[in-house]
Design an enzyme around this catalytic site. Structure first.
Site, PDB file in Angstrom:
ATOM      1  N   LYS A 167      16.225  77.764  33.497  1.00  0.00           N
ATOM      2  CA  LYS A 167      16.356  77.257  32.144  1.00  0.00           C
ATOM      3  C   LYS A 167      17.492  76.233  32.099  1.00  0.00           C
ATOM      4  O   LYS A 167      18.315  76.259  33.005  1.00  0.00           O
ATOM      5  CB  LYS A 167      16.571  78.396  31.150  1.00  0.00           C
ATOM      6  CG  LYS A 167      17.991  78.985  31.141  1.00  0.00           C
ATOM      7  CD  LYS A 167      18.183  79.933  30.007  1.00  0.00           C
ATOM      8  CE  LYS A 167      18.790  79.270  28.802  1.00  0.00           C
ATOM      9  NZ  LYS A 167      20.250  79.109  28.845  1.00  0.00           N
ATOM     10  N   HIS A 197      16.663  84.976  33.005  1.00  0.00           N
ATOM     11  CA  HIS A 197      17.333  86.060  33.715  1.00  0.00           C
ATOM     12  C   HIS A 197      17.450  87.331  32.868  1.00  0.00           C
ATOM     13  O   HIS A 197      17.732  88.398  33.402  1.00  0.00           O
ATOM     14  CB  HIS A 197      18.694  85.608  34.267  1.00  0.00           C
ATOM     15  CG  HIS A 197      19.784  85.542  33.256  1.00  0.00           C
ATOM     16  ND1 HIS A 197      19.959  84.487  32.404  1.00  0.00           N
ATOM     17  CD2 HIS A 197      20.771  86.419  32.955  1.00  0.00           C
ATOM     18  CE1 HIS A 197      21.001  84.706  31.631  1.00  0.00           C
ATOM     19  NE2 HIS A 197      21.517  85.886  31.945  1.00  0.00           N
ATOM     20  N   LYS A 201      17.173  92.105  33.710  1.00  0.00           N
ATOM     21  CA  LYS A 201      18.091  93.195  33.324  1.00  0.00           C
ATOM     22  C   LYS A 201      17.307  94.501  33.211  1.00  0.00           C
ATOM     23  O   LYS A 201      16.245  94.541  32.601  1.00  0.00           O
ATOM     24  CB  LYS A 201      18.770  92.868  31.987  1.00  0.00           C
ATOM     25  CG  LYS A 201      19.700  91.646  32.080  1.00  0.00           C
ATOM     26  CD  LYS A 201      20.404  91.394  30.767  1.00  0.00           C
ATOM     27  CE  LYS A 201      21.085  90.040  30.732  1.00  0.00           C
ATOM     28  NZ  LYS A 201      22.320  89.943  31.487  1.00  0.00           N
ATOM     29  N   GLU A 235      28.941  87.517  22.828  1.00  0.00           N
ATOM     30  CA  GLU A 235      29.704  87.193  24.038  1.00  0.00           C
ATOM     31  C   GLU A 235      31.162  86.994  23.659  1.00  0.00           C
ATOM     32  O   GLU A 235      31.450  86.460  22.581  1.00  0.00           O
ATOM     33  CB  GLU A 235      29.185  85.891  24.658  1.00  0.00           C
ATOM     34  CG  GLU A 235      27.753  85.954  25.116  1.00  0.00           C
ATOM     35  CD  GLU A 235      27.365  84.687  25.856  1.00  0.00           C
ATOM     36  OE1 GLU A 235      27.685  84.593  27.045  1.00  0.00           O
ATOM     37  OE2 GLU A 235      26.772  83.796  25.242  1.00  0.00           O
ATOM     38  N   ASP A 254      20.311  77.230  23.445  1.00  0.00           N
ATOM     39  CA  ASP A 254      20.783  77.909  24.660  1.00  0.00           C
ATOM     40  C   ASP A 254      20.272  79.350  24.761  1.00  0.00           C
ATOM     41  O   ASP A 254      19.990  79.837  25.841  1.00  0.00           O
ATOM     42  CB  ASP A 254      22.323  77.895  24.647  1.00  0.00           C
ATOM     43  CG  ASP A 254      22.944  78.393  25.937  1.00  0.00           C
ATOM     44  OD1 ASP A 254      22.483  77.957  27.008  1.00  0.00           O
ATOM     45  OD2 ASP A 254      23.875  79.222  25.880  1.00  0.00           O
ATOM     46  N   HIS A 259      16.095  83.822  25.809  1.00  0.00           N
ATOM     47  CA  HIS A 259      16.564  85.212  25.917  1.00  0.00           C
ATOM     48  C   HIS A 259      16.249  86.042  24.664  1.00  0.00           C
ATOM     49  O   HIS A 259      15.739  87.155  24.747  1.00  0.00           O
ATOM     50  CB  HIS A 259      18.069  85.264  26.151  1.00  0.00           C
ATOM     51  CG  HIS A 259      18.527  84.429  27.307  1.00  0.00           C
ATOM     52  ND1 HIS A 259      17.779  84.256  28.444  1.00  0.00           N
ATOM     53  CD2 HIS A 259      19.664  83.711  27.508  1.00  0.00           C
ATOM     54  CE1 HIS A 259      18.439  83.479  29.285  1.00  0.00           C
ATOM     55  NE2 HIS A 259      19.576  83.135  28.746  1.00  0.00           N
ATOM     56  N   LYS A 359      29.177  82.940  20.729  1.00  0.00           N
ATOM     57  CA  LYS A 359      30.240  82.916  21.730  1.00  0.00           C
ATOM     58  C   LYS A 359      31.575  83.216  21.050  1.00  0.00           C
ATOM     59  O   LYS A 359      31.723  82.984  19.851  1.00  0.00           O
ATOM     60  CB  LYS A 359      30.300  81.539  22.393  1.00  0.00           C
ATOM     61  CG  LYS A 359      29.009  81.205  23.127  1.00  0.00           C
ATOM     62  CD  LYS A 359      29.246  80.339  24.327  1.00  0.00           C
ATOM     63  CE  LYS A 359      27.974  80.104  25.097  1.00  0.00           C
ATOM     64  NZ  LYS A 359      27.638  81.184  26.031  1.00  0.00           N
TER      65      LYS A 359
HETATM   66  C1  BG6 Z   1      22.729  81.674  29.773  1.00  0.00           C
HETATM   67  C2  BG6 Z   1      23.342  80.770  28.737  1.00  0.00           C
HETATM   68  O1  BG6 Z   1      21.358  81.434  29.886  1.00  0.00           O
HETATM   69  O2  BG6 Z   1      22.935  83.026  29.386  1.00  0.00           O
HETATM   70  C3  BG6 Z   1      24.819  81.065  28.594  1.00  0.00           C
HETATM   71  O3  BG6 Z   1      23.155  79.403  29.115  1.00  0.00           O
HETATM   72  C4  BG6 Z   1      25.035  82.512  28.281  1.00  0.00           C
HETATM   73  O4  BG6 Z   1      25.417  80.248  27.604  1.00  0.00           O
HETATM   74  C5  BG6 Z   1      24.300  83.394  29.291  1.00  0.00           C
HETATM   75  O5  BG6 Z   1      26.428  82.787  28.348  1.00  0.00           O
HETATM   76  C6  BG6 Z   1      24.342  84.848  28.883  1.00  0.00           C
HETATM   77  O6  BG6 Z   1      23.880  85.636  29.931  1.00  0.00           O
HETATM   78  P1  BG6 Z   1      24.401  87.124  30.128  1.00  0.00           P
HETATM   79  O7  BG6 Z   1      23.557  87.661  31.237  1.00  0.00           O
HETATM   80  O8  BG6 Z   1      25.859  87.014  30.457  1.00  0.00           O
HETATM   81  O9  BG6 Z   1      24.184  87.798  28.809  1.00  0.00           O
END
Ligand code: BG6
Length: 511
Positions: A167, A197, A201, A235, A254, A259, A359
């Protein structure tokens, strides 16, 4: 929940897996951050679990001028210190190769083709190639086109060619469609592995097992029993070194079409007829298409955006987004999004789905909340100390992974008092903690050709279709008051108001 004695141990589970068939993996962007943080550690975990075939080779491609020895030394540096020098390390390192190249240059691909043919001879990789595009998105279409021109994407009898695309897959619906069209000039849909990704999980995959391997939840998983659903991705990190990328993207692009939509579709989809890739993805795509599109009015009433200003997390003081490296001082990019979505189908009509992601929030925490309705008649409403409680199912995705259900119970004593208690299951207590990156299952699935956990064209485009109207309205109506939340807090106050207007509130996330 009570421990079941029939659970296989972690070792038994690993032993149940079989090594993938012969293949060579090519990583474009082999010197980059993703290779270092995720791909190499994940591949090495697969090597230790004996899931990588004997007949394997990894060919790294990047613009850096590295010898094979230097590349092997660099990769060694990406592995945990205690593993260096081990037998698994020796096995892995012997299979690493490097090619210096330019992603747009024809000769790079000619060279690549002859290196791969040589590896087929020396490592018996069988002409099966997995190309991983760990590069900036601007190279995706060009690399695929070059692979086609060099005859590297063509699947001859008995061998396969697959391409993994990271992505962001486009910046909006139109660019995602263009990218899909470009890569499909060269590849068939079943050769394309669009990675998200979040699907790597454990708890995310467990949503399907929880819903479809337990008969007790399905009858209540609908509008008759569920009041609403909340999906939170919080986050604590800011934009770190990615200010340049992030300022053009923003939190909506993003996190939401990818996600957050994965979490929503797994929570809301119908039961697939089998666990085959297309059966699962058909249901995910179907529910994504059923999400009610937001018109301009809805965007104004059902979405919230925020940007963090200076703040603090514990004792650490934090810079505001506009002070981050690579971010323009007047930036209007959002670092927080909250949305209310509705799903137009029989199961979910009238059940709002509230999503929020941001964030520099107060805690790192990702969870899905299924908030059940109250009892139709409140028998204990006059009980002393009675506090209205409801049944809440919490699917915790990170950092701790688990599932808990709260319900009312009588507080011991002569008086009839009702309180809220929890039944909870924690992954780490039952299965121990794993050092997995989440990419292991995804890489292994690419090697064995199981696309269940990857996004299909229609899913990617459905995600962007939902986000596009929001992007349009937000562009036309710039934010009035940015920054609107302090780093280290739970986001702008409007996010709370979004739920309060519906007489609901975000679940309080305890430390
Ligand atoms: C990424 C985003 O795809 O996923 C990031 O580009 C984000 O901005 C991240 O921080 C979050 O992934 P995880 O696995 O830390 O929740």
């Amino acid at each position: 929940m009570n421990t079941s004695t029939t659970l296989p141990s972690e070792n038994e589970q690993d032993q149940a897996g079989e090594a993938a068939g012969p293949c060579a993996m090519v990583i474009f962007g082999a010197a980059g951050d993703l290779t270092k943080r995720k791909l190499v550690p994940a591949l090495f975990n697969l090597v230790k679990a004996k899931l990588v075939p004997q007949e394997f080779a990894l060919l790294g491609v990047s613009a850096d001028d590295l010898s094979q020895e230097a590349f092997r030394a660099q990769v060694t540096g990406f592995l945990p210190a205690e593993d260096r020098g081990s037998e698994a390390w020796r096995w892995f390192i012997e299979r690493l190769h490097y090619e210096r190249g330019n992603f747009g240059d024809v000769t790079t691909y000619q060279e690549l083709a002859s290196r791969l043919a040589e590896l087929d001879r020396t490592q018996r990789t069988g002409g099966n190639y997995l190309f991983y595009l760990a590069t900036a998105p601007k190279f995706f279409a060009a690399i695929v086109q070059q692979l086609g021109a060099a005859n590297l994407s063509w699947q001859q009898a008995g061998s396969w060619r697959r391409v993994v695309i990271e992505k962001p897959f486009g910046q909006d619906l139109e660019s995602a469609r263009t990218l899909n069209r470009d890569i499909k000039r060269v590849l068939e849909e079943d050769q394309i592995y669009r990675i998200d990704h979040y699907l790597g999980k454990e708890t995310v995959q467990n949503i399907m097992v929880f819903r479809f391997d337990n008969a007790i939840f399905e009858p209540i998983w609908n509008r008759r029993y569920i009041d609403h659903v909340q999906i939170t991705n919080a986050e604590t990190v800011g934009v770190e070194t990615r200010g340049g990328y992030f300022d053009l993207a923003g939190s909506l692009r993003d996190m939401v079409p990818n996600h957050m939509m994965q979490l929503l579709s797994l929570t809301a989809m119908e039961s697939p007829v089998s666990f085959q890739a297309d059966a699962v993805r058909n249901e995910q795509a179907k529910v994504l298409r059923a999400v009610q599109p937001l018109d301009s009015e809805d965007v104004l009433t059902s979405t919230v955006r925020g940007q963090y200003g200076p703040g603090a997390l514990g004792k650490e003081s934090l810079a505001g987004y506009r002070q981050e490296p690579g971010v323009p001082p007047e930036s209007r990019t959002e670092t927080f999004v909250a949305l209310r979505l509705n799903i137009d189908n029989w199961r979910w009509a009238g059940v709002p789905f509230y999503l929020r992601t941001g964030k520099r929030l107060a805690r790192r925490h990702t969870e899905i909340i299924i908030q059940f309705k109250r009892t139709p008649f409140e028998l204990f409403r006059n009980a002393p100390f009675h506090k209205l409680h409801t049944n809440t199912l919490v699917i915790q995705i990170q950092p701790a992974e688990g599932i808990s259900l709260s319900f009312g119970a009588k507080i011991p004593g002569a008086l009839l008092r009702v309180g809220s208690v929890n039944m909870s299951f924690e992954y780490s207590r039952y299965f121990g903690t794993e050092a997995y990156t989440g990419y292991e299952v995804l890489l292994y699935d690419c090697m064995i050709g199981d696309a269940t956990l990857f996004q299909r064209t229609d899913m990617v485009e459905a995600g962007w279709s939902l986000v596009d109207p929001v992007l349009d309205v937000w562009k036309a109506v710039p934010p009035r008051r940015f920054p609107n939340y302090a780093a280290g807090t739970w986001g702008p106050k409007e996010a709370g108001e979004l739920l309060r207007r519906d007489e609901r509130e975000w679940r309080t996330i305890e430390p």
